[in-house]
Design a protein around this motif. Structure first.
Motif, PDB file in Angstrom:
ATOM      1  N   ASP A   1       0.850  -1.199   0.000  1.00  0.00           N
ATOM      2  CA  ASP A   1       0.000   0.000   0.000  1.00  0.00           C
ATOM      3  C   ASP A   1       0.877   1.237   0.000  1.00  0.00           C
ATOM      4  N   LEU A   2       1.898   1.208   0.861  1.00  0.00           N
ATOM      5  CA  LEU A   2       2.813   2.353   0.980  1.00  0.00           C
ATOM      6  C   LEU A   2       3.481   2.622  -0.364  1.00  0.00           C
ATOM      7  N   ALA A   3       3.957   1.562  -1.010  1.00  0.00           N
ATOM      8  CA  ALA A   3       4.633   1.712  -2.303  1.00  0.00           C
ATOM      9  C   ALA A   3       3.675   2.235  -3.369  1.00  0.00           C
ATOM     10  N   ASP A   4       2.460   1.712  -3.391  1.00  0.00           N
ATOM     11  CA  ASP A   4       1.463   2.171  -4.374  1.00  0.00           C
ATOM     12  C   ASP A   4       1.136   3.646  -4.157  1.00  0.00           C
ATOM     13  N   ASN A   5       0.985   4.016  -2.898  1.00  0.00           N
ATOM     14  CA  ASN A   5       0.715   5.422  -2.579  1.00  0.00           C
ATOM     15  C   ASN A   5       1.860   6.308  -3.058  1.00  0.00           C
ATOM     16  N   TYR A   6       3.061   5.815  -2.865  1.00  0.00           N
ATOM     17  CA  TYR A   6       4.252   6.564  -3.267  1.00  0.00           C
ATOM     18  C   TYR A   6       4.242   6.779  -4.776  1.00  0.00           C
ATOM     19  N   ASN A   7       3.941   5.736  -5.496  1.00  0.00           N
ATOM     20  CA  ASN A   7       3.852   5.841  -6.960  1.00  0.00           C
ATOM     21  C   ASN A   7       2.773   6.833  -7.387  1.00  0.00           C
ATOM     22  N   ALA A   8       1.662   6.833  -6.663  1.00  0.00           N
ATOM     23  CA  ALA A   8       0.571   7.742  -7.010  1.00  0.00           C
ATOM     24  C   ALA A   8       0.981   9.188  -6.742  1.00  0.00           C
ATOM     25  N   LYS A   9       1.746   9.365  -5.683  1.00  0.00           N
ATOM     26  CA  LYS A   9       2.138  10.704  -5.271  1.00  0.00           C
ATOM     27  C   LYS A   9       3.295  11.235  -6.136  1.00  0.00           C
ATOM     28  N   PHE A  10       4.261  10.393  -6.379  1.00  0.00           N
ATOM     29  CA  PHE A  10       5.431  10.794  -7.156  1.00  0.00           C
ATOM     30  C   PHE A  10       5.547   9.910  -8.396  1.00  0.00           C
ATOM     31  N   PRO A  11       4.745  10.203  -9.406  1.00  0.00           N
ATOM     32  CA  PRO A  11       4.684   9.286 -10.567  1.00  0.00           C
ATOM     33  C   PRO A  11       6.035   9.153 -11.275  1.00  0.00           C
ATOM     34  N   ASN A  12       6.878  10.162 -11.150  1.00  0.00           N
ATOM     35  CA  ASN A  12       8.136  10.091 -11.896  1.00  0.00           C
ATOM     36  C   ASN A  12       9.317   9.667 -11.019  1.00  0.00           C
ATOM     37  N   ASN A  13       9.042   8.988  -9.951  1.00  0.00           N
ATOM     38  CA  ASN A  13      10.141   8.576  -9.069  1.00  0.00           C
ATOM     39  C   ASN A  13      11.028   7.539  -9.754  1.00  0.00           C
ATOM     40  N   ASP A  14      12.236   7.365  -9.233  1.00  0.00           N
ATOM     41  CA  ASP A  14      13.191   6.461  -9.897  1.00  0.00           C
ATOM     42  C   ASP A  14      13.013   5.000  -9.493  1.00  0.00           C
ATOM     43  N   GLY A  15      12.055   4.720  -8.625  1.00  0.00           N
ATOM     44  CA  GLY A  15      11.772   3.322  -8.291  1.00  0.00           C
ATOM     45  C   GLY A  15      12.516   2.785  -7.089  1.00  0.00           C
ATOM     46  N   THR A  16      13.476   3.541  -6.572  1.00  0.00           N
ATOM     47  CA  THR A  16      14.274   3.009  -5.460  1.00  0.00           C
ATOM     48  C   THR A  16      13.409   2.675  -4.247  1.00  0.00           C
TER      49      THR A  16
ATOM     50  N   GLU B   1       7.110  -4.560 -12.495  1.00  0.00           N
ATOM     51  CA  GLU B   1       6.707  -3.341 -13.203  1.00  0.00           C
ATOM     52  C   GLU B   1       7.706  -2.211 -12.968  1.00  0.00           C
ATOM     53  N   THR B   2       8.183  -2.120 -11.737  1.00  0.00           N
ATOM     54  CA  THR B   2       9.170  -1.079 -11.419  1.00  0.00           C
ATOM     55  C   THR B   2      10.476  -1.335 -12.158  1.00  0.00           C
ATOM     56  N   HIS B   3      10.877  -2.587 -12.193  1.00  0.00           N
ATOM     57  CA  HIS B   3      12.071  -2.946 -12.968  1.00  0.00           C
ATOM     58  C   HIS B   3      11.894  -2.538 -14.427  1.00  0.00           C
ATOM     59  N   PHE B   4      10.704  -2.793 -14.951  1.00  0.00           N
ATOM     60  CA  PHE B   4      10.431  -2.456 -16.356  1.00  0.00           C
ATOM     61  C   PHE B   4      10.577  -0.955 -16.591  1.00  0.00           C
ATOM     62  N   LYS B   5      10.048  -0.183 -15.638  1.00  0.00           N
ATOM     63  CA  LYS B   5      10.167   1.277 -15.740  1.00  0.00           C
ATOM     64  C   LYS B   5      11.641   1.686 -15.788  1.00  0.00           C
ATOM     65  N   GLN B   6      12.439   1.047 -14.969  1.00  0.00           N
ATOM     66  CA  GLN B   6      13.866   1.377 -14.927  1.00  0.00           C
ATOM     67  C   GLN B   6      14.580   0.935 -16.201  1.00  0.00           C
ATOM     68  N   ILE B   7      14.193  -0.244 -16.682  1.00  0.00           N
ATOM     69  CA  ILE B   7      14.852  -0.796 -17.876  1.00  0.00           C
ATOM     70  C   ILE B   7      14.635   0.092 -19.093  1.00  0.00           C
ATOM     71  N   LYS B   8      13.415   0.660 -19.172  1.00  0.00           N
ATOM     72  CA  LYS B   8      13.098   1.492 -20.341  1.00  0.00           C
ATOM     73  C   LYS B   8      14.065   2.662 -20.504  1.00  0.00           C
ATOM     74  N   LYS B   9      14.697   3.055 -19.406  1.00  0.00           N
ATOM     75  CA  LYS B   9      15.596   4.204 -19.459  1.00  0.00           C
ATOM     76  C   LYS B   9      17.013   3.818 -19.876  1.00  0.00           C
ATOM     77  N   ILE B  10      17.262   2.514 -19.948  1.00  0.00           N
ATOM     78  CA  ILE B  10      18.629   2.087 -20.296  1.00  0.00           C
ATOM     79  C   ILE B  10      18.899   2.373 -21.774  1.00  0.00           C
ATOM     80  N   GLN B  11      20.017   3.073 -22.051  1.00  0.00           N
ATOM     81  CA  GLN B  11      20.355   3.439 -23.426  1.00  0.00           C
ATOM     82  C   GLN B  11      21.123   2.306 -24.124  1.00  0.00           C
ATOM     83  N   ASP B  12      22.062   1.756 -23.393  1.00  0.00           N
ATOM     84  CA  ASP B  12      22.927   0.731 -23.966  1.00  0.00           C
ATOM     85  C   ASP B  12      22.125  -0.505 -24.385  1.00  0.00           C
TER      86      ASP B  12
END
Lengths: 347, 456
Positions: free
Chosen positions: A240-255, A280-291
């Motif tokens: 719940d805490l993590a979901d709330n965090y995502n709702a509050k800070f949609p652009n967070n880095d996932g840490t 899902e969080t891993h996926f969000k992070q992976i999308k940013k990988i350039q290499d």
């Protein structure tokens, strides 16, 4: 002049930063609190855990006096029910069973109250069909919202039930079904039985098993329908805490989200929602990988994560199917009701 | 005050009920005792606290007087108690708490022989056909002909294999073999060159639990009458599967057993032989008597391993014996072996619970304990050995409870099996069958192509 404007802007900006950080800080504090409850079992307090998480999302604006007052009123109401009404149950665990029954009545029944020669009617909590998943507003899932509006869903209702049971000094185990939370108790007479607060019915296990969205492996592994212990319940609140965090800070880095998910999974390895959130969080992070190469490796890892989720028996249940299923308990009541539990006065 | 109330409640709490074992309802009467703590009932009145400021000298004297009296009484009580105890010990040392053995009765030797023979089996590699025949034969005091049975199984296997060849099925495919076996159970079958015509095996509604006649459960009975039930039909299936080299497993659900097999793609199929249908897991779960705990403990719907299957055979052996002769130490020995191989076996645990119940009933009888009254029940506390037997029974009930077992009444069972004829289950059956057919066909085609290639 220009300098001044810049200065003001700078000041304003830094103020925003401090503000954001403060919010962040409350989430961190909630995490520490929950983690501490897991590490030191004597510190476990479900009520405290739930309200800390809600308070963090509400930027510390949760009306704690109101909430605590409400809980106190409900607590004394259930206490008076325990003492004053008759319950046809004769097993050795009657004192415990009686408390469960009283909390159920407080949640579900209209109770006449005699105060100074006037009879008042106590109106129980209802089900809110609007936004049952908290997509529109996270607050819709909150216990504090339930206490205020007296309408809740399969998230806030069982949470409140559990809090009220623990206030009376008895346990109540949360249990998960697809998109759903309900209550399990073990009594001397009926063994394990389910309490469904959204409809106030005691369904048998077949109701969930035959929903069509539960794979056998999910039951065998305890993804669903397992009576959760204290740590596993805290794992739920962590998500719940993590979901709330995502709702509050949609652009967070996932840490932060990953930190919550990892702790939840450590304590409840087959917790599908946590596993999915992590993936899902891993996926969000992976999308940013350039290499390209790194991306491919990470993506392969991600596929393994999803394969694992499938393997343990998780299957997605579409939102609209969920409501149909929930209603099936009322429409096909005779089929899914646990007929042993007819000692409650049901309307 | 609160303390006093709690203490008063305590003996009550201890007297409460042991989970009711529905299998032996007559036992419920005597399930009500437990080892209670006598000391509590003596202490419970002494906990009133006298506020010290009101005590004057006179009261203190009175108090001491009372204390002395109490002490004396206590002394006397212990003496009489010791007297009683030594008396009882004298009596109980001459008592035999064991259930009377049936080993002298004619025919029990066949059961012991089979048991000894089973102990020598290789757990991972034994013949389902032979073990099961031995168990059935023991019931008939070795009067059945093994050669005749073997011949029938061999001929049936040949008949089925010939049908496979006639249909151009791939004789190495597990899916095809199971498909044809299922057809053998559910459809009339004829093969060119064979005189016999086979008719589908029908469900025998009469005494399907073998209560009046245990041999109703037997494969040998099925072969003779071409009718069977949920015990004999899956066993014949496994016997034939063994004979034609197909892989299939027994699987359990409340009061029931059925067949599971896996196709080449890894999909599992459930064969409901009693109705000649393919079912989906939700049908089995829908019976309403499978709890989540039962699933988590894996007591139902699992494909039994070779070792678990052997445990099941030990349970069958014990069941045959107790139906014919009754419970005695032999039943316990056999069932312990079954539990050693498969500790969470629900069937073996049930037999053990029934054994423990019978044992207690017997002990209650020889000790002349009146189980109808509280006082009568308390008498058991004088006999430590009897208390031990009582505790064993309670422990065994707890095992079954914790496994998530729920009793399914006969009417519910029949209703559930009958629900197979529902529209939804019929559709599921058709869909599963279609899938199985398609895969079998695809495999056969692939096989034919391979053969052609290797020829050319």
């Amino acid at each position: 002049m220009r300098k001044n404007i810049l200065l003001i802007l700078l000041l304003l900006f830094s103020k925003f930063c401090v503000f954001a950080q403060n919010n962040d800080k409350m989430f961190e504090e909630s995490y520490s609190l929950l983690n501490n409850m897991i590490e030191t079992p004597s510190n476990y307090n479900f009520k405290k855990a739930v309200f800390a998480v809600e308070n963090a999302y509400l930027d510390g604006k949760l009306d704690t006096t109101f909430v605590n007052n409400q809980i106190r009123i409900l607590n004394s109401l259930s206490k008076s029910l325990v003492e004053n009404r008759f319950l046809a149950y004769v097993e050795r665990d009657k004192p415990t069973f009686n408390k469960w029954a009283s909390v159920f009545e407080v949640m579900h029944d209209t109770i006449p109250l005699n105060i100074k020669d006037y009879v008042y009617k106590y109106i129980p909590f209802g089900y809110d069909f609007k936004d049952v998943f908290g997509h529109a507003k996270r607050e819709n899932l909150f216990v504090s919202k339930l206490l205020e509006t007296r309408k809740g869903n399969c998230h806030s209702l069982p949470y409140l039930y559990k809090i009220l049971c623990e206030e009376l000094g008895v346990e109540a185990n949360l249990a998960i079904a697809p998109n759903h939370i309900y209550i399990k108790h073990k009594s001397a007479k009926f063994g394990w039985y389910n309490t469904e607060l959204t409809s106030g019915i005691f369904p048998n296990d077949a109701w969930i098993m035959a929903s069509g969205f539960v794979h056998i492996d999910a039951i065998t592994n305890g993804v669903y329908m397992k009576a959760l212990n204290n740590n596993e319940s805290i794992a739920l609140v962590l998500i719940d805490l993590a979901d709330n965090y995502n709702a509050k800070f949609p652009n967070n880095d996932g840490t932060f989200v990953l930190k919550c998910a990892e702790t939840a999974i450590k304590n409840y390895p087959f917790f599908a929602t946590a596993l999915i959130l992590r993936a899902e969080t891993h996926f969000k992070q992976i999308k940013k990988i350039q290499d390209k190469e790194k991306y491919n490796i990470a993506f392969e890892e991600l596929e393994k994560e999803y394969a694992h989720i499938h393997e343990i028996g998780y299957r997605n249940m579409p939102d609209d199917m969920y409501l149909n299923w929930l209603v099936s308990l009322k429409t096909e009541r005779s089929k899914y009701e646990n007929k042993n539990l007819n000692i409650f006065n049901q309307k | 005050m609160i303390k006093a109330v709690v203490l008063l409640l305590f003996p009550l709490a201890i007297f409460s009920q042991v989970p009711v074992m529905p299998v032996t309802p007559q036992a419920s009467q005597i399930q009500n005792y437990s080892n209670q703590n006598y000391t509590n009932s003596n202490n419970r009145n002494i906990t009133t606290n006298t506020p010290t400021q009101f005590i004057d000298v006179r009261q203190t004297q009175q108090h001491q007087q009372i204390m002395r009296e109490v002490e004396q009484n206590e002394k006397q009580r212990t003496e009489t108690l010791n007297q009683i105890k030594s008396d009882i010990n004298e009596v109980s040392s001459s008592l035999n708490y064991n259930l009377p053995s049936h080993s002298n009765e004619k025919g029990t030797e066949f059961y012991r022989e089979v048991f000894d023979k089973m102990l020598l089996l290789n757990i991972q590699n034994y013949s389902v056909k032979d073990v099961n025949f031995d168990i059935e034969n023991a019931y008939f005091e070795n009067k059945l002909s093994k050669d005749e049975f073997d011949r029938i199984i061999k001929e049936t296997a040949e008949f089925i294999m010939a049908k496979m060849r006639e249909k151009n099925f791939d004789t190495n495919s597990n899916t095809a073999k199971n498909f044809i076996l299922f057809e053998f159970f559910s459809q009339p079958m004829q093969v060119m060159g064979f005189k016999q015509k086979h008719f589908p095996i029908k469900y025998d509604f009469e005494d399907y639990w073998g209560r009046q006649n245990w041999s109703k459960m037997f494969v040998t009975k099925l072969i003779k009458s071409n009718t069977g039930q949920c015990h004999s039909m899956p066993l014949l299936y496994l016997t034939l599967a063994e004979a034609i080299g197909a892989e299939a497993y027994l699987s359990l659900s409340p009061n029931h057993s059925y067949i599971k097999f896996q196709d080449e793609k890894g999909k599992w199929y459930n064969l409901e032989l009693t109705n000649a249908m393919l079912t989906v897991p939700s049908f089995i779960l829908n019976n309403g008597y499978i709890t989540a705990e039962a699933m988590q403990n894996k007591i139902y719907m699992q494909n039994l391993t070779k070792q678990q299957m052997l445990s099941q055979f030990y349970t069958d052996l014990a069941s045959g014996y107790l139906h014919k002769y009754g419970y005695d130490e032999f039943v316990e020995r056999v069932i312990n072996k079954a539990l050693e191989l498969y500790p969470t076996s629900i069937n073996a645990n049930m037999v053990k619970a029934n054994y423990n119940t019978e044992h207690l009933k017997y002990v209650v009888e020889i000790l002349k304990i009146d189980a109808a009254t509280q006082e009568g029940r308390e008498k058991i506390l004088h006999y430590p050995k009897a208390v031990e037997i009582l505790e064993q029974m309670q422990k065994q009930y707890k095992v079954i409870d914790d496994l998530g077992f729920q009793y399914m009444p006969a009417e519910a069972y029949e209703k559930w099996l009958g629900s197979l004829k529902n529209e939804k289950n019929k559709q599921d059956n058709e869909r599963e069958k279609e899938q199985l057919k398609r895969l079998t066909k695809a495999l056969n085609d692939a096989n034919k192509k391979m053969n052609k290639q290797s020829k050319s």
